[in-house]
Design an enzyme around this catalytic site. Sequence first.
Site, mmCIF file in Angstrom:
data_model
loop_
_atom_site.group_PDB
_atom_site.id
_atom_site.type_symbol
_atom_site.label_atom_id
_atom_site.label_comp_id
_atom_site.label_asym_id
_atom_site.label_seq_id
_atom_site.Cartn_x
_atom_site.Cartn_y
_atom_site.Cartn_z
ATOM 1 N N HIS A 175 1.632 5.074 -2.545
ATOM 2 C CA HIS A 175 1.077 5.904 -3.615
ATOM 3 C C HIS A 175 2.201 6.619 -4.351
ATOM 4 C CE1 HIS A 175 -2.695 4.914 -1.842
ATOM 5 N NE2 HIS A 175 -2.362 5.466 -0.693
ATOM 6 N N GLU A 178 1.869 3.051 3.154
ATOM 7 C CA GLU A 178 1.513 4.357 2.569
ATOM 8 C C GLU A 178 2.696 5.322 2.618
ATOM 9 O OE1 GLU A 178 -3.007 5.473 2.925
ATOM 10 O OE2 GLU A 178 -1.860 6.792 4.210
ATOM 11 N N HIS A 234 0.852 -1.205 0.000
ATOM 12 C CA HIS A 234 0.000 0.000 0.000
ATOM 13 C C HIS A 234 0.884 1.251 0.000
ATOM 14 C CE1 HIS A 234 -3.416 2.355 2.308
ATOM 15 N NE2 HIS A 234 -2.889 3.056 1.323
ATOM 16 N N HIS A 282 -10.189 2.185 -0.721
ATOM 17 C CA HIS A 282 -9.472 3.393 -0.295
ATOM 18 C C HIS A 282 -10.233 4.581 -0.845
ATOM 19 C CE1 HIS A 282 -6.288 6.001 0.895
ATOM 20 N NE2 HIS A 282 -5.379 5.066 1.032
ATOM 21 N N HIS A 325 -5.829 0.494 5.868
ATOM 22 C CA HIS A 325 -5.787 1.122 7.194
ATOM 23 C C HIS A 325 -6.415 0.255 8.276
ATOM 24 C CE1 HIS A 325 -6.221 4.470 4.152
ATOM 25 N NE2 HIS A 325 -4.976 4.548 4.539
ATOM 26 N N ARG A 363 -2.195 8.863 -5.790
ATOM 27 C CA ARG A 363 -2.398 9.476 -4.471
ATOM 28 C C ARG A 363 -3.918 9.615 -4.288
ATOM 29 N NH1 ARG A 363 1.213 9.736 -0.459
ATOM 30 N NH2 ARG A 363 2.691 9.692 -2.193
#
Lengths: 335, 335, 335, 335, 335, 335
Positions: free
Chosen positions: B8, B278, B6, B173, B217, B64
């Site tokens: 971006h 992330e 995960h 997401h 998350h 993103r």
Amino acid sequence: MIIDSHAHVVMPPQSLKFMSELVGGRGNPSVDPKIPDEAIHKVATEVVKIMDSVGTDLQFISPRPYLQMHSVKPAKVSEIWARHCNDVIARVVACYPDRFRGVAGLPQFMHESPAERCVAELERCVEQLGFVGCLINPDPTEGSELPPPGLGDPFWHPLYAAMERLQVPGLIHSAGSCTPRESYTLKFINEESIAVISLIDSDTFQKFPNLKIVVAHAGGAIPYQMGRFRSWSVRRGEKVSFDEQLRKLYFDTCNYSQDSIELLLKVAGVKNVLFGTEKPGTGSARDPISGRDYDDMKPVIENIGWLSADDRADIFDCNCRRVYPRAFRNYTDPS
Amino acid sequence: MIIDSHAHVVMPPQSLKFMSELVGGRGNPSVDPKIPDEAIHKVATEVVKIMDSVGTDLQFISPRPYLQMHSVKPAKVSEIWARHCNDVIARVVACYPDRFRGVAGLPQFMHESPAERCVAELERCVEQLGFVGCLINPDPTEGSELPPPGLGDPFWHPLYAAMERLQVPGLIHSAGSCTPRESYTLKFINEESIAVISLIDSDTFQKFPNLKIVVAHAGGAIPYQMGRFRSWSVRRGEKVSFDEQLRKLYFDTCNYSQDSIELLLKVAGVKNVLFGTEKPGTGSARDPISGRDYDDMKPVIENIGWLSADDRADIFDCNCRRVYPRAFRNYTDPS
Amino acid sequence: MIIDSHAHVVMPPQSLKFMSELVGGRGNPSVDPKIPDEAIHKVATEVVKIMDSVGTDLQFISPRPYLQMHSVKPAKVSEIWARHCNDVIARVVACYPDRFRGVAGLPQFMHESPAERCVAELERCVEQLGFVGCLINPDPTEGSELPPPGLGDPFWHPLYAAMERLQVPGLIHSAGSCTPRESYTLKFINEESIAVISLIDSDTFQKFPNLKIVVAHAGGAIPYQMGRFRSWSVRRGEKVSFDEQLRKLYFDTCNYSQDSIELLLKVAGVKNVLFGTEKPGTGSARDPISGRDYDDMKPVIENIGWLSADDRADIFDCNCRRVYPRAFRNYTDPS
Amino acid sequence: MIIDSHAHVVMPPQSLKFMSELVGGRGNPSVDPKIPDEAIHKVATEVVKIMDSVGTDLQFISPRPYLQMHSVKPAKVSEIWARHCNDVIARVVACYPDRFRGVAGLPQFMHESPAERCVAELERCVEQLGFVGCLINPDPTEGSELPPPGLGDPFWHPLYAAMERLQVPGLIHSAGSCTPRESYTLKFINEESIAVISLIDSDTFQKFPNLKIVVAHAGGAIPYQMGRFRSWSVRRGEKVSFDEQLRKLYFDTCNYSQDSIELLLKVAGVKNVLFGTEKPGTGSARDPISGRDYDDMKPVIENIGWLSADDRADIFDCNCRRVYPRAFRNYTDPS
Amino acid sequence: MIIDSHAHVVMPPQSLKFMSELVGGRGNPSVDPKIPDEAIHKVATEVVKIMDSVGTDLQFISPRPYLQMHSVKPAKVSEIWARHCNDVIARVVACYPDRFRGVAGLPQFMHESPAERCVAELERCVEQLGFVGCLINPDPTEGSELPPPGLGDPFWHPLYAAMERLQVPGLIHSAGSCTPRESYTLKFINEESIAVISLIDSDTFQKFPNLKIVVAHAGGAIPYQMGRFRSWSVRRGEKVSFDEQLRKLYFDTCNYSQDSIELLLKVAGVKNVLFGTEKPGTGSARDPISGRDYDDMKPVIENIGWLSADDRADIFDCNCRRVYPRAFRNYTDPS
Amino acid sequence: MIIDSHAHVVMPPQSLKFMSELVGGRGNPSVDPKIPDEAIHKVATEVVKIMDSVGTDLQFISPRPYLQMHSVKPAKVSEIWARHCNDVIARVVACYPDRFRGVAGLPQFMHESPAERCVAELERCVEQLGFVGCLINPDPTEGSELPPPGLGDPFWHPLYAAMERLQVPGLIHSAGSCTPRESYTLKFINEESIAVISLIDSDTFQKFPNLKIVVAHAGGAIPYQMGRFRSWSVRRGEKVSFDEQLRKLYFDTCNYSQDSIELLLKVAGVKNVLFGTEKPGTGSARDPISGRDYDDMKPVIENIGWLSADDRADIFDCNCRRVYPRAFRNYTDPS
């Protein structure tokens, strides 16, 4: 002296990154943008080079209109962003104080009264940052909803009162466009036509006798469509002719076509037209016929044979001084 | 091997400039963005350095999320921008094919069916650009209007059918947030909770038995609020326990708190949790207690005493291989 | 003494009949509901039996949240219904004054300011009916439209001012849910997360230093997602840590999972957590593992080994006395 | 035989509790309602006693109109609730098969086509539950939004086609009312006036020659306002007189005033009027002049001197048999 | 003396041309309408001839209701048009001051408060033009949106205060209709029913004891549906009977059916009914049965056998004098 | 021969009365309008006199645009009214077949597809009434809501297909305006600018190679603002220059200013400009400078010195014959 009264700041990349943040997070930015001095100096210097290349002595810079996000909800987005843009402009002007003047973008938002946020930001820009004018977007919904009342409506009076008090003119210039059938560049034109008619058809200048309004891009369609409005005015039995009414307003030359600028000068009068190019911007492309960029407008004006030297001085310099009194107050002409 | 499932993409400044253009002109971009190779290489190299600094071998990069503009009208904005972002990702992957895999952003838009634009772009990304997964935003209105149906609704079936056919999982997401009271980072969490319950409370996995869904998350609030849903399930007389239902889904560790990750692992099971950070992103700030960045998560996992070596291998590597079969097809592990 | 700070009144059938009347006729009820004393006594006695069975000494009862009809138009429905529910509560309390305290439901409505109707009803409940607290629903639209501003917004100040003046705390607890993808029980959780962040990210407690807010259901997702908000806080350069900020708020144990309650106690601190069960309610179903109802929470707290006797007294009793000063004013503890 | 063609089921308290659940949780009920047989039997017996006290032999019962929740979003609420109500009715009829007939409530919803849910439920009610008619609510928005097209519009044809096929008439009867200025009981009247004119002013009965429509409450305002519509019809040059047009429709006596019922009988004709009382309901209050309840209507009809015995038989019995053919198919008259 | 209290001005063709202009150009009329004196005189004389033909001595004329454009945006349309219509009426009255009285149309608009524009225009009409009453449209949205509050709501108080102060009654009369299922002529009826109930169910006449309200067209449906409201009133336990409440209001005979007018007279009482015909208008068509126009109402009243000579004088003359005190102030009866 | 390609029918007073009826009663007209032959003949003869006075041989007449009511709900209003107007035009043409040609108004409505009603009415007008062209209103919402897609969008293809099939051109001409800030006469101009850009920026003429579009009023703002679009086109790298693109369209001279018409002729080319005056109309007012009416345009064209005789013939006559092939099919030129 060649004064380009209509130009927009070139934003450093960090500003665009911050804009992106605002679009994603709306009124909840996670960080404050810090634009380093070098970044500001770099964009300022690039523009000065462009000005030198076309013979511009002084440029009035305002926020890039189509990036103003007046319709991106909530209102805090417009507020944060206008403040950021104006701060960047102030810093660019500070880099080359002889070459730039600041013109404020206002935190307009959708149908919100300009009294909410705009007056305070205009005051900040004029009183603290030394700005000399402001942009006015007649449709802060950017076409995403039905527009607020026309510029002749009391809706706008709080802004006009502040402009009079601060002695700064307003440049009519719409922002982005959300309507697929009407690109922002075309919306500029239509909004200018609407603004002209709404102002003429109102008591704005009686209420605000010292208010000064400049209509960008040669006045939208109005100078070209004069006949229609002249006749309408006669049919209504109005006492003052439409041509005379039009002289309440100022226009700039940001139109890129000599024939049209000649038409404008005939209709609006030489005293009511300010030199303006929006360079660099939409017109920054090479005209295959002239071999110059479309927005390299000085030769275009110089090419109009029937203008006298005084006429040219008016267009390039003197009209602007009359309309923007704050711009030359503490300014010693370097030439 | 440490796989960060995960992450971006970091966008080059030119992309953010193009994003600005889209916000101002909406579906009417005046120019096509040309991102030079050096700009791509620069951002790719910066991320590889970050990965090296925390021991990540391989990163799965997607757009993103909060910059996806799924609610900026008209739909063409989302379409143009998703394509642009995916193209940038493909070029970043191409710079370091051993260090990155591409995960597609989809041109979702408001309440529009994913059949309209998303399936075609997913096909392009997987078949032409070699991507291995995609993001799914449960609320493409980004809070600007009432949301579309929950992820368990047939509304989403066209996308699930394409995902099954292409053998790519989806990472739940959400994107930006237009609601002042709910920042995008908080909306991520709430949307994940809604997604989990909507999927569990539906026949999605019966209809699409090979569909794989990862909830980012650490699953929003659900693992923490299990008791409430266990009781609800018993009261409704459901045959399969809520805990068992939860095992249909995968989760990632992108939560930044060891206590919480331990709770997640207990509730969801070690086999259903993928390593994800992330990084760089929201968690890229120094934790004053640990002295490391919050998103430096490898030590966090390693610090959980009750995990076996196999458990760790599952979390860091094996679970991800099972969920993303396309990611390792033609890939020779350099280690 | 075991004080259950979070419970809801059980309505007699006549009240539900009246609710039906309101749904059909909206603000035009054809008859006034007359609830006979026996009906009140019957429901009161049933609940006392339940309390005895799990060892609860005192219960704070408020209207059943999901039946509050805050989004059923017109506003008069909410007004009539809140008044009816509070009157029923007052009569239940009067049946067993040693076993119950009244917590007011407010006639919130859609986007209407709490100054319109809520303050007056709160005053009536506290001053005339002897109530000790109130519910606050952060989204009175119940998901049927975009929500009003977050709890940190001045929109809510009239209510906070009244709460301070009357010395009553507010229990954050949303009501029904009109969104198919988000059941009311899940919306409770998400609204609590939003409430926590909105309050922390505001100047509410500076403006109202004596305001006391309890967040139901263990604080939604926030204690579980602390890492994300800690990092966000550091990135923003905030002076007070997120953990410290969280201590402005109180939470209750109405979560039904020991692991989660332990996490809550660690993050929020023992002094900030109140015992609460919502019994009878969502948790009134037999846990096949423990063999007890999920909402039989006393054993759960007692089972947490690392809590001291003082800690338990705080959770079961003392914290509640601090937060609800009116509840024990003229009260002689029977124990 | 005295047939009361217009009455509504009395719901047991458990049904109202379930209705409350639906209002709070909308399409997400947490439990299935189980109504015990005794509860059904109790309400059935109570109504039979009422019928006996006023001399009614047979009652046609439909859902209580103002509780139908046709405008409570989402559509699933109306669907679940209509099904529940019809099931309760079927069980009441089964208690006293000689005293009741079932008339279906339809899961109408806002502007949704009746083809979506109504036809299927009507088929279920007629074919599986033995129902003999249905209610039609001309405004399922219940005044919360602009209404769907009038009953003469093709919008309603799917329902009419099903009614013809199943040989069941429809009783025009609106439901609740969300408009503060128009209580549901007044909206009944206005909707009936609109329904009459919309149907007369259309080709409905040409398209559906066997369709039978009964207008409740003596036809709203129309019989009283005949003059206005007679003149309108003449001015439009219509070939068939308005009086003749009106005879396409049936009406019931549920009006509670002898003068008005006499006016109705004169205008609509004795053959087109069915006995109906809505007892128990709005009219269940003691008239201080007659000393009887307003809805004790048998003496009212009997008191109209100019009606012959045959006329009375038509009103009390024969007209109903013609309009509701399914009601007497396998029925042996006990008298 | 035969006073027709309910009639509407016949507009000269120039007025309709101006109306067209307003519909196309909305608040932007290109020219001011100049109606020549002959045009006014022509329409006035035509109406006097009609009056003579049916024996009417005096007519109260107001704007043609369905042409009032209360929902044509923006509000300026209604304002310009109401003013124009009232000016035409004043000129018609001036042509035949013994035969006409002016009743003002108000510039109502959608949901706008009557304080905005209506009070000023009413004052102008009464004080400058000598008008004696006004029309009140309960739904100025004309069915295009949800209506404003009912006539019993404080929303209308500014208008009632002005009416009391100026000593002019209001005639309840809706305007056009945008709802396809409800023609304007039917909407008249329904709005009257709503108006009656809203006024009765309020404290309007306590707040404004000298306010006088006339309900057009025999009171909509209410006199015919008395039973329903009598019972409702008893069930609510109201102290004053519904019949007595109804006597607060006045009604006119503009109904075109003798049976109905008899019903009205019985229910409302002879003292509360004013003669009114709306001639020429909807009723101006030949009744094939009587051989007279429907709106030739004098013979209808004269045909009601049970009315005494005094009753008839009340209906034709005296009631009107009581309700419209300004109409006869400086008037010398020519008879 | 002098052909005025752009004129609008003068409506008899009875038509305006009918229009009023439609505004009040919307889709429910109470009577069919009967326009007597003399009324038609009278208006036809008046216009012929005007034509003679300025030397016009032949006029193309369409409905008065600003009276088209394209935004007056419901759609049936536009449908009934367009049909009425076209029927009046056909009768005027029939009075003087050598002096008039019919151009159809279309029953456009808000956002409704032109396939719904427009194609059928266009076919009726061309095939049954002998019409030779039609009006196209780019914004049938008349500014009351956000507009439908631009003329370059497939939304309009059903209309273009019908126009090609029937061999009739379309005259771009908007209708009324509901926006207070934009009078209908100004909206004409803005809509034309939007139409030109939308068409040029699309594949319309590739899809419909025989489609012919005339832009009224000299093309709005576009010929005056050429520079802006030339530059935009160069920046986008388009292969065909903007000037060349513009030649796909035709324009008329209905602008009332010689300078502007000269600019138009230079930019659009003599072959693409048709004579048109809109006489009688907006321009029917005396120009105090020329002493002639503004819309007396023949002398204006004749006054342009640089036009050859052939150029003038093209403008006055030949261009029109090319664009309107049906207009001269069975027509014997009387000159």
